[in-house]
Write a protein that holds these residues in place. Sequence first.
Motif, PDB file in Angstrom:
ATOM      1  N   LYS A 153       0.822  -1.215   0.000  1.00 38.87           N
ATOM      2  CA  LYS A 153       0.000   0.000   0.000  1.00 38.87           C
ATOM      3  C   LYS A 153       0.852   1.259   0.000  1.00 38.87           C
ATOM      4  CE  LYS A 153      -3.900  -2.065   2.444  1.00 38.87           C
ATOM      5  NZ  LYS A 153      -4.647  -2.087   3.722  1.00 38.87           N
ATOM      6  N   LYS A 154       2.000   1.204   0.636  1.00 35.21           N
ATOM      7  CA  LYS A 154       2.874   2.375   0.712  1.00 35.21           C
ATOM      8  C   LYS A 154       3.597   2.642  -0.608  1.00 35.21           C
ATOM      9  CE  LYS A 154       3.568   1.907   5.651  1.00 35.21           C
ATOM     10  NZ  LYS A 154       4.491   1.494   6.720  1.00 35.21           N
ATOM     11  N   GLY A 155       3.858   1.614  -1.384  1.00 30.97           N
ATOM     12  CA  GLY A 155       4.532   1.799  -2.661  1.00 30.97           C
ATOM     13  C   GLY A 155       5.934   2.362  -2.525  1.00 30.97           C
ATOM     14  N   VAL A 156       6.652   1.899  -1.534  1.00 33.40           N
ATOM     15  CA  VAL A 156       8.010   2.367  -1.269  1.00 33.40           C
ATOM     16  C   VAL A 156       8.953   1.169  -1.415  1.00 33.40           C
ATOM     17  CG1 VAL A 156       9.537   3.385   0.456  1.00 33.40           C
ATOM     18  CG2 VAL A 156       7.166   4.153   0.279  1.00 33.40           C
ATOM     19  N   PHE A 157      10.012   1.359  -2.197  1.00 37.04           N
ATOM     20  CA  PHE A 157      10.919   0.257  -2.488  1.00 37.04           C
ATOM     21  C   PHE A 157      12.362   0.686  -2.240  1.00 37.04           C
ATOM     22  CE2 PHE A 157       7.271   0.240  -5.391  1.00 37.04           C
ATOM     23  CZ  PHE A 157       6.625  -0.889  -4.920  1.00 37.04           C
ATOM     24  N   PRO A 158      13.217  -0.232  -1.794  1.00 42.53           N
ATOM     25  CA  PRO A 158      14.623   0.115  -1.561  1.00 42.53           C
ATOM     26  C   PRO A 158      15.290   0.608  -2.843  1.00 42.53           C
ATOM     27  CG  PRO A 158      14.108  -2.037  -0.631  1.00 42.53           C
ATOM     28  CD  PRO A 158      12.924  -1.616  -1.453  1.00 42.53           C
ATOM     29  N   ILE A 159      15.980   1.702  -2.734  1.00 48.20           N
ATOM     30  CA  ILE A 159      16.608   2.305  -3.920  1.00 48.20           C
ATOM     31  C   ILE A 159      17.668   1.391  -4.536  1.00 48.20           C
ATOM     32  CG2 ILE A 159      18.411   3.610  -2.728  1.00 48.20           C
ATOM     33  CD1 ILE A 159      17.749   5.923  -4.680  1.00 48.20           C
ATOM     34  N   ASN A 160      18.283   0.555  -3.717  1.00 47.04           N
ATOM     35  CA  ASN A 160      19.341  -0.307  -4.247  1.00 47.04           C
ATOM     36  C   ASN A 160      18.804  -1.386  -5.197  1.00 47.04           C
ATOM     37  OD1 ASN A 160      18.099  -1.886  -2.325  1.00 47.04           O
ATOM     38  ND2 ASN A 160      19.983  -2.582  -1.365  1.00 47.04           N
ATOM     39  N   LYS A 161      17.500  -1.548  -5.282  1.00 47.16           N
ATOM     40  CA  LYS A 161      16.915  -2.519  -6.208  1.00 47.16           C
ATOM     41  C   LYS A 161      16.550  -1.895  -7.554  1.00 47.16           C
ATOM     42  CE  LYS A 161      15.117  -5.641  -2.735  1.00 47.16           C
ATOM     43  NZ  LYS A 161      13.964  -6.445  -2.318  1.00 47.16           N
ATOM     44  N   MET A 162      16.584  -0.586  -7.653  1.00 43.83           N
ATOM     45  CA  MET A 162      16.069   0.082  -8.846  1.00 43.83           C
ATOM     46  C   MET A 162      16.895  -0.197 -10.099  1.00 43.83           C
ATOM     47  SD  MET A 162      13.395   0.951  -7.463  1.00 43.83           S
ATOM     48  CE  MET A 162      12.513   1.705  -8.793  1.00 43.83           C
ATOM     49  N   GLN A 163      18.182  -0.444  -9.960  1.00 44.42           N
ATOM     50  CA  GLN A 163      18.989  -0.755 -11.134  1.00 44.42           C
ATOM     51  C   GLN A 163      18.538  -2.077 -11.760  1.00 44.42           C
ATOM     52  OE1 GLN A 163      23.217  -0.877 -10.463  1.00 44.42           O
ATOM     53  NE2 GLN A 163      23.690  -0.821 -12.629  1.00 44.42           N
ATOM     54  N   ALA A 164      18.312  -3.088 -10.933  1.00 46.18           N
ATOM     55  CA  ALA A 164      17.827  -4.374 -11.442  1.00 46.18           C
ATOM     56  C   ALA A 164      16.422  -4.227 -12.018  1.00 46.18           C
ATOM     57  CB  ALA A 164      17.842  -5.421 -10.332  1.00 46.18           C
ATOM     58  N   TYR A 165      15.593  -3.426 -11.357  1.00 47.68           N
ATOM     59  CA  TYR A 165      14.231  -3.208 -11.846  1.00 47.68           C
ATOM     60  C   TYR A 165      14.251  -2.490 -13.196  1.00 47.68           C
ATOM     61  CZ  TYR A 165      12.511  -4.375  -7.123  1.00 47.68           C
ATOM     62  OH  TYR A 165      12.206  -4.983  -5.936  1.00 47.68           O
ATOM     63  N   THR A 166      15.184  -1.568 -13.378  1.00 46.53           N
ATOM     64  CA  THR A 166      15.314  -0.860 -14.652  1.00 46.53           C
ATOM     65  C   THR A 166      15.676  -1.843 -15.761  1.00 46.53           C
ATOM     66  OG1 THR A 166      15.943   1.189 -13.551  1.00 46.53           O
ATOM     67  CG2 THR A 166      16.568   0.967 -15.873  1.00 46.53           C
ATOM     68  N   LYS A 167      16.595  -2.745 -15.479  1.00 45.85           N
ATOM     69  CA  LYS A 167      16.981  -3.759 -16.463  1.00 45.85           C
ATOM     70  C   LYS A 167      15.764  -4.613 -16.834  1.00 45.85           C
ATOM     71  CE  LYS A 167      20.083  -7.629 -17.252  1.00 45.85           C
ATOM     72  NZ  LYS A 167      21.058  -8.548 -16.677  1.00 45.85           N
ATOM     73  N   ASN A 168      14.998  -5.055 -15.822  1.00 41.76           N
ATOM     74  CA  ASN A 168      13.799  -5.847 -16.092  1.00 41.76           C
ATOM     75  C   ASN A 168      12.800  -5.070 -16.954  1.00 41.76           C
ATOM     76  OD1 ASN A 168      14.831  -7.875 -14.477  1.00 41.76           O
ATOM     77  ND2 ASN A 168      13.397  -7.546 -12.793  1.00 41.76           N
ATOM     78  N   TYR A 169      12.613  -3.792 -16.617  1.00 42.84           N
ATOM     79  CA  TYR A 169      11.685  -2.933 -17.354  1.00 42.84           C
ATOM     80  C   TYR A 169      12.082  -2.856 -18.824  1.00 42.84           C
ATOM     81  CZ  TYR A 169       9.674   1.496 -19.011  1.00 42.84           C
ATOM     82  OH  TYR A 169       9.046   2.468 -19.737  1.00 42.84           O
ATOM     83  N   MET A 170      13.344  -2.660 -19.084  1.00 43.58           N
ATOM     84  CA  MET A 170      13.810  -2.557 -20.472  1.00 43.58           C
ATOM     85  C   MET A 170      13.614  -3.890 -21.203  1.00 43.58           C
ATOM     86  SD  MET A 170      14.467   0.566 -20.615  1.00 43.58           S
ATOM     87  CE  MET A 170      15.049   0.622 -22.286  1.00 43.58           C
ATOM     88  N   LEU A 171      13.934  -5.010 -20.533  1.00 42.70           N
ATOM     89  CA  LEU A 171      13.741  -6.323 -21.151  1.00 42.70           C
ATOM     90  C   LEU A 171      12.259  -6.627 -21.390  1.00 42.70           C
ATOM     91  CD1 LEU A 171      16.375  -8.400 -19.138  1.00 42.70           C
ATOM     92  CD2 LEU A 171      16.483  -7.774 -21.573  1.00 42.70           C
ATOM     93  N   ALA A 172      11.393  -6.011 -20.602  1.00 39.58           N
ATOM     94  CA  ALA A 172       9.946  -6.209 -20.750  1.00 39.58           C
ATOM     95  C   ALA A 172       9.359  -5.331 -21.854  1.00 39.58           C
ATOM     96  CB  ALA A 172       9.251  -5.921 -19.416  1.00 39.58           C
ATOM     97  N   GLY A 173      10.196  -4.552 -22.520  1.00 43.15           N
ATOM     98  CA  GLY A 173       9.736  -3.721 -23.622  1.00 43.15           C
ATOM     99  C   GLY A 173       9.271  -2.340 -23.215  1.00 43.15           C
ATOM    100  N   GLY A 174       9.767  -1.849 -22.068  1.00 43.82           N
ATOM    101  CA  GLY A 174       9.393  -0.522 -21.593  1.00 43.82           C
ATOM    102  C   GLY A 174       9.645   0.558 -22.628  1.00 43.82           C
ATOM    103  N   HIS A 175       8.793   1.588 -22.634  1.00 45.71           N
ATOM    104  CA  HIS A 175       8.851   2.638 -23.656  1.00 45.71           C
ATOM    105  C   HIS A 175       9.594   3.893 -23.228  1.00 45.71           C
ATOM    106  CE1 HIS A 175       6.217   0.368 -26.165  1.00 45.71           C
ATOM    107  NE2 HIS A 175       5.128   0.555 -25.440  1.00 45.71           N
ATOM    108  N   HIS A 176       9.831   4.080 -21.948  1.00 49.93           N
ATOM    109  CA  HIS A 176      10.404   5.330 -21.448  1.00 49.93           C
ATOM    110  C   HIS A 176      11.611   5.037 -20.557  1.00 49.93           C
ATOM    111  CE1 HIS A 176       6.829   7.391 -22.890  1.00 49.93           C
ATOM    112  NE2 HIS A 176       6.087   6.495 -22.260  1.00 49.93           N
ATOM    113  N   ALA A 177      12.165   6.080 -20.001  1.00 53.42           N
ATOM    114  CA  ALA A 177      13.171   5.896 -18.963  1.00 53.42           C
ATOM    115  C   ALA A 177      12.416   5.446 -17.705  1.00 53.42           C
ATOM    116  CB  ALA A 177      13.927   7.194 -18.696  1.00 53.42           C
ATOM    117  N   PHE A 178      12.819   4.332 -17.136  1.00 51.00           N
ATOM    118  CA  PHE A 178      12.108   3.793 -15.978  1.00 51.00           C
ATOM    119  C   PHE A 178      12.068   4.795 -14.828  1.00 51.00           C
ATOM    120  CE2 PHE A 178      11.965   0.780 -12.264  1.00 51.00           C
ATOM    121  CZ  PHE A 178      10.631   0.434 -12.428  1.00 51.00           C
ATOM    122  N   SER A 179      13.084   5.630 -14.735  1.00 54.53           N
ATOM    123  CA  SER A 179      13.153   6.612 -13.640  1.00 54.53           C
ATOM    124  C   SER A 179      12.026   7.645 -13.702  1.00 54.53           C
ATOM    125  CB  SER A 179      14.510   7.319 -13.654  1.00 54.53           C
ATOM    126  OG  SER A 179      14.706   7.978 -14.884  1.00 54.53           O
TER     127      SER A 179
END
Length: 189
Positions: free
Chosen positions: A152-178
């Motif tokens: 519900k809070k939607g808060v995630f550790p910042i140290n995971k965002m690099q891996a999440y960005t990679k996943n987003y790009m591999l999933a066909g993301g259209h923008h900068a994940f940031s």
Amino acid sequence: MDRFPLQQKTRTDLEIDLLLEAIFRLSGFDFRQYNRSSISRRISNRMRIDNIPTISRVLEKVIHENGFLERLLNDFSINVTEMFRNPSFFYAFRHEVIPYLRDYPEIRIWHAGCATGEEVFSMAILLQEEGLMDKAVIYATDMNEQVLEKAKKGVFPINKMQAYTKNYMLAGGHHAFSEYYKIDYQYAY
């Protein structure tokens, strides 16, 4: 001579059967058909943590001790999640399912066992990028109240965002994940 010889494995299976039946009757959560080795490991872990000598004592605590059933259910909860986990699924969803969803007047998606919500947020991002979020409703549920509160809070550790960005790009993301989150010194939200 023992009139009722019962092997230890059979006794353990009986104890687990009784425990799972009690859990079902008291909570409505049905683990009776779950993988037995996985359930056994989770029960053993709780026994080790609380220094409980037998599964029958676990059963006794489930029935009689306030809060114990909830702790044991939380042990059974599997909280594996990350943004765009399994990027190939999100890629396929984007390219193979989204074209069909465009024709529907309303879209409802249920994430059962959402854990801390990363995959739910991922689906919302994907739907937003595909122009479908305005007609979508996403439901997110989990049996573990503690992880739901985190979701519900939607808060995630910042140290995971690099891996999440990679996943987003591999999933066909259209923008900068940031573009989808803000950061402070420890968290993305």
